[in-house]
Design an enzyme around this catalytic site. Structure first.
Site, PDB file in Angstrom:
ATOM      1  N   TYR A   1     -37.991  26.697   4.542  1.00  0.00           N
ATOM      2  CA  TYR A   1     -38.657  25.965   5.609  1.00  0.00           C
ATOM      3  C   TYR A   1     -38.311  26.452   7.015  1.00  0.00           C
ATOM      4  O   TYR A   1     -38.766  25.868   7.995  1.00  0.00           O
ATOM      5  CB  TYR A   1     -38.299  24.468   5.567  1.00  0.00           C
ATOM      6  CG  TYR A   1     -38.319  23.814   4.218  1.00  0.00           C
ATOM      7  CD1 TYR A   1     -39.395  23.982   3.357  1.00  0.00           C
ATOM      8  CD2 TYR A   1     -37.273  23.007   3.808  1.00  0.00           C
ATOM      9  CE1 TYR A   1     -39.421  23.368   2.120  1.00  0.00           C
ATOM     10  CE2 TYR A   1     -37.285  22.382   2.576  1.00  0.00           C
ATOM     11  CZ  TYR A   1     -38.364  22.565   1.735  1.00  0.00           C
ATOM     12  OH  TYR A   1     -38.385  21.954   0.519  1.00  0.00           O
TER      13      TYR A   1
ATOM     14  N   ARG B   1     -32.769  26.033   2.054  1.00  0.00           N
ATOM     15  CA  ARG B   1     -33.692  25.418   3.014  1.00  0.00           C
ATOM     16  C   ARG B   1     -34.070  26.340   4.181  1.00  0.00           C
ATOM     17  O   ARG B   1     -35.243  26.354   4.589  1.00  0.00           O
ATOM     18  CB  ARG B   1     -33.128  24.099   3.531  1.00  0.00           C
ATOM     19  CG  ARG B   1     -32.910  23.081   2.410  1.00  0.00           C
ATOM     20  CD  ARG B   1     -32.406  21.752   2.930  1.00  0.00           C
ATOM     21  NE  ARG B   1     -33.396  21.104   3.764  1.00  0.00           N
ATOM     22  CZ  ARG B   1     -33.297  20.963   5.081  1.00  0.00           C
ATOM     23  NH1 ARG B   1     -32.227  21.434   5.723  1.00  0.00           N
ATOM     24  NH2 ARG B   1     -34.234  20.366   5.769  1.00  0.00           N
TER      25      ARG B   1
ATOM     26  N   GLU C   1     -38.128   4.134   1.087  1.00  0.00           N
ATOM     27  CA  GLU C   1     -37.394   5.077   0.246  1.00  0.00           C
ATOM     28  C   GLU C   1     -36.678   6.157   1.072  1.00  0.00           C
ATOM     29  O   GLU C   1     -37.066   7.329   1.037  1.00  0.00           O
ATOM     30  CB  GLU C   1     -38.352   5.751  -0.740  1.00  0.00           C
ATOM     31  CG  GLU C   1     -39.017   4.806  -1.720  1.00  0.00           C
ATOM     32  CD  GLU C   1     -40.035   5.515  -2.613  1.00  0.00           C
ATOM     33  OE1 GLU C   1     -40.494   4.892  -3.576  1.00  0.00           O
ATOM     34  OE2 GLU C   1     -40.362   6.680  -2.333  1.00  0.00           O
TER      35      GLU C   1
ATOM     36  N   ARG D   1     -32.830  11.612   2.701  1.00  0.00           N
ATOM     37  CA  ARG D   1     -32.187  12.485   3.670  1.00  0.00           C
ATOM     38  C   ARG D   1     -31.466  11.678   4.763  1.00  0.00           C
ATOM     39  O   ARG D   1     -30.355  12.014   5.167  1.00  0.00           O
ATOM     40  CB  ARG D   1     -33.253  13.370   4.308  1.00  0.00           C
ATOM     41  CG  ARG D   1     -32.743  14.351   5.344  1.00  0.00           C
ATOM     42  CD  ARG D   1     -33.893  14.886   6.211  1.00  0.00           C
ATOM     43  NE  ARG D   1     -35.060  15.252   5.435  1.00  0.00           N
ATOM     44  CZ  ARG D   1     -35.316  16.470   5.005  1.00  0.00           C
ATOM     45  NH1 ARG D   1     -34.493  17.458   5.283  1.00  0.00           N
ATOM     46  NH2 ARG D   1     -36.412  16.720   4.320  1.00  0.00           N
TER      47      ARG D   1
ATOM     48  N   CYS E   1     -28.349  39.063  -2.341  1.00  0.00           N
ATOM     49  CA  CYS E   1     -29.133  40.290  -2.189  1.00  0.00           C
ATOM     50  C   CYS E   1     -30.569  39.987  -1.803  1.00  0.00           C
ATOM     51  O   CYS E   1     -31.527  40.299  -2.535  1.00  0.00           O
ATOM     52  CB  CYS E   1     -29.080  41.094  -3.491  1.00  0.00           C
ATOM     53  SG  CYS E   1     -27.426  41.697  -3.865  1.00  0.00           S
ATOM     54  N   GLU E   2     -30.731  39.359  -0.655  1.00  0.00           N
ATOM     55  CA  GLU E   2     -32.030  39.047  -0.085  1.00  0.00           C
ATOM     56  C   GLU E   2     -31.926  39.166   1.428  1.00  0.00           C
ATOM     57  O   GLU E   2     -31.002  38.591   2.033  1.00  0.00           O
ATOM     58  CB  GLU E   2     -32.459  37.608  -0.421  1.00  0.00           C
ATOM     59  CG  GLU E   2     -32.672  37.328  -1.889  1.00  0.00           C
ATOM     60  CD  GLU E   2     -33.995  37.871  -2.405  1.00  0.00           C
ATOM     61  OE1 GLU E   2     -34.883  38.143  -1.571  1.00  0.00           O
ATOM     62  OE2 GLU E   2     -34.128  38.013  -3.625  1.00  0.00           O
TER      63      GLU E   2
END
Length: 444
Positions: free
Chosen positions: A344, A340, A301, A304, A371-372
Site C-alpha cells: 500500500y 504493508r 468493528e 487497527r 531478495c526484492e
C-alpha cells in the site's frame, strides 16, 4: 518475566505522538514501553520482535465502549489475533469479528463466548461455515447469493442461524485503492444501487432456517473523515425503508464496520472517535425518523484503531550502504514481517533507540533483508547520520496488519510477539524456528 523500574517521565517531543501512551525515556536515546526498555526486549528476545502494550489495547477498548455506550463493539480479529489478545478483548467486554475458521477456533478455544462472535468473508469455505455452526457463532454475514442456499442447507431443516447481509453503499473511502470496500466495483458485499442486495435479502426471507437480524456495511480502511459514515447511514437506512415497505421487515441491527484511520507518523490525521460517535448517532436517529423506522442497534468493528498504536516493531541494523545520493539502512526483518509498505505504500517513522546519535539527521531509506527491490520498510526518513550496523531501530504503530500478514518468504521465520505491562515483559507468540519450517515440509 522481567521486572524493571523505569522513571515515569513521559517525553514531550512531537515525534513521540504516535507512540503508546506508556512510552517513557529512561535514559538519553532509549525508550521504554509499558515500563520495559526496548533495548532490554531486543536483548532478551532477539530481533526482529514485536512489542504490544497490553494497557494501551485495553484502554482503547474502553474508549470505544465509552464513545458508543449503546452499541455492540466487535474487535476485528484480522488486524491481529492471538490467544492473549482474544482474552483481553473478552475481559474488556467487546465482541469479536472473525473471517475464518482459524480465527474462530482460536478465539473459542481460548474461552471467548461464541455468541459474541460474528463471522464474515466474501468467500467462506465449507470448513468456515461448518465450524461456525458447530461452535454456535452469534452471527454469520452473508456476502453473496450463493451462500444463502449453502448456509441454509448446512443449518438443516430444524436448525436456526442468525445472519446479516453485507451491503455495498457505493462510497469511495479509505487510505488506498486496495483497502476501499464501499464501492460497487470490488469483491465484497451486495450493491444497493442496482437492487442486487434487495433481491438477495428476499431470498433469505424465504429460508426459515435463517433469521435476518440486520445489515452490514464496511467502507474500507484508514478512513479519517466522518462524512463517508454519515452517507453510508443514509443509504443503508434507505434500503431498510424499502425492505419495510416491500416485506414489512423491521431489522433490529445495523453494522457500520470499522476502518477508523490512525496516524502512523507525527502530524498525520486520524479519525476523531468522539465526533464520529456523536454525528453517526444523530444521523441514524434522523434517517430512521424520516423513514418511519425504529433506530436499530448499532454495531462497530474497530481493529487497527485498537491494536495498531499499541504495537512497536524492533529491528537490528545489519548494513549501511551509500549509493550515489542514497543511503540504505538494511535491517534484519522486512517484507516477510511487514508487507504493508510494498502493498500500500504505507509510511512509518522509525527511530534509533539504545543510544543517542551524535551526527546530524540524514535522509535514509530503511530496507529489509529480502531478495526484492520493493522490500522497503520506510522511505526517505531521517535518522542520525552516524547510524551503523548493530544499532536498534524501533518502528511505532506496528500492532495491526504486520505480524498478522507475515509470510514465510526466504524461510526467514516469523518474529515473536512480546506483551509489556507495568514493567513486565512476557512472550505471547514465540519466534518461528527453522525446525517449525522443516516439520511442515513432509515430502522428498
Amino acid at each position: 518475566m522481567t521486572t524493571v523500574h523505569v522513571p515515569a517521565s513521559r517525553p514531550t517531543a512531537a515525534d513521540l505522538s504516535v507512540w503508546p501512551a506508556s512510552t517513557t525515556e529512561p535514559a538519553r536515546g532509549d525508550l521504554a514501553v509499558g515500563g520495559v526498555p526496548l533495548t532490554e526486549i531486543a536483548d532478551r528476545f532477539g530481533t526482529p520482535v514485536y512489542v504490544l502494550d497490553e494497557a494501551e489495547v485495553r484502554e482503547r477498548c474502553r474508549t470505544y465502549r465509552d464513545a458508543f455506550p449503546e452499541a455492540d463493539i466487535l474487535y476485528a480479529a484480522k488486524a491481529f489475533l492471538c490467544r492473549a489478545v482474544a482474552h483481553w478483548i473478552d475481559e474488556e467486554g467487546l465482541g469479536l469479528d472473525v473471517c475464518s475458521a482459524g480465527e474462530l477456533e482460536l478465539a473459542v478455544t481460548t474461552g471467548f463466548p461464541p455468541d459474541r462472535i460474528v463471522l464474515h468473508g466474501n468467500a467462506k469455505s465449507p470448513r468456515d461455515l461448518d465450524t461456525a455452526l458447530r461452535l454456535g457463532v452469534g452471527r454469520i454475514v452473508i456476502d453473496s447469493p450463493s451462500e444463502i442456499a449453502r448456509l441454509a442447507a448446512a443449518v438443516g431443516p430444524d436448525g436456526h442461524q442468525k445472519v446479516m447481509v453485507r451491503v455495498v453503499p457505493g462510497i469511495s473511502a479509505g487510505g488506498h485503492a486496495k483497502i476501499r470496500t464501499g464501492t460497487d466495483d470490488q469483491k465484497f458485499g451486495l450493491p444497493i444501487a442496482d437492487g442486487y442486495a434487495q433481491h438477495a435479502i428476499a431470498r433469505i426471507l424465504g429460508q426459515p432456517q435463517l433469521r435476518l437480524t440486520g445489515l452490514h456495511c464496511h467502507l474500507g480502511s484508514q478512513i479519517t473523515s466522518v462524512k463517508p459514515y454519515l452517507v453510508a447511514v443514509r443509504r443503508v437506512v434507505g434500503l431498510m425503508m424499502r425492505l419495510h415497505e416491500q416485506h414489512g421487515l423491521v431489522l433490529p441491527e445495523l453494522d457500520l464496520g470499522g476502518g477508523h484511520g490512525i496516524a502512523y507518523r507525527p502530524g498525520e490525521p486520524a479519525l476523531d472517535l468522539t465526533t464520529l460517535a456523536g454525528r453517526v448517532r444523530a444521523e441514524l436517529a434522523d434517517a430512521c425518523a424520516t423513514a418511519g423506522l425504529p433506530v436499530p442497534r448499532l454495531v462497530i468493528e474497530p481493529g487497527r484503531a485498537v491494536v495498531g498504536p499499541a504495537g512497536v516493531a524492533l529491528y537490528r541494523v545489519l548494513a549501511v550502504k551509500h549509493t550515489g545520493r542514497h543511503v540504505f539502512v538494511a535491517v534484519d526483518g522486512g517484507m516477510s514481517d511487514n508487507p504493508r509498505p510494498a502493498l500500500y505504500g504505507v509510511r512509518y517513522a522509525p527511530r534509533l533507540v539504545g543510544r543517542r546519535g551524535t551526527a546530524a539527521p540524514a535522509g535514509v531509506t530503511v530496507v529489509g533483508r529480502h531478495c526484492e527491490a520493493g522490500d522497503v520498510l520506510a522511505s526517505d526518513v531521517e535518522l542520525p547520520g552516524d547510524v551503523r550496523p548493530g544499532d536498534l531501530l524501533a518502528v511505532p504503530v506496528a500492532g495491526a496488519y504486520q505480524l498478522a500478514m507475515a509470510s514465510g518468504y526466504n524461510l526467514v521465520g516469523r518474529p515473536p510477539l512480546v506483551a509489556v505491562r507495568d514493567g513486565r515483559a512476557r512472550l505471547l507468540v514465540r519466534r518461528e524456528s527453522l525446525e517449525d519450517i522443516r516439520r511442515r515440509d513432509v515430502g522428498l
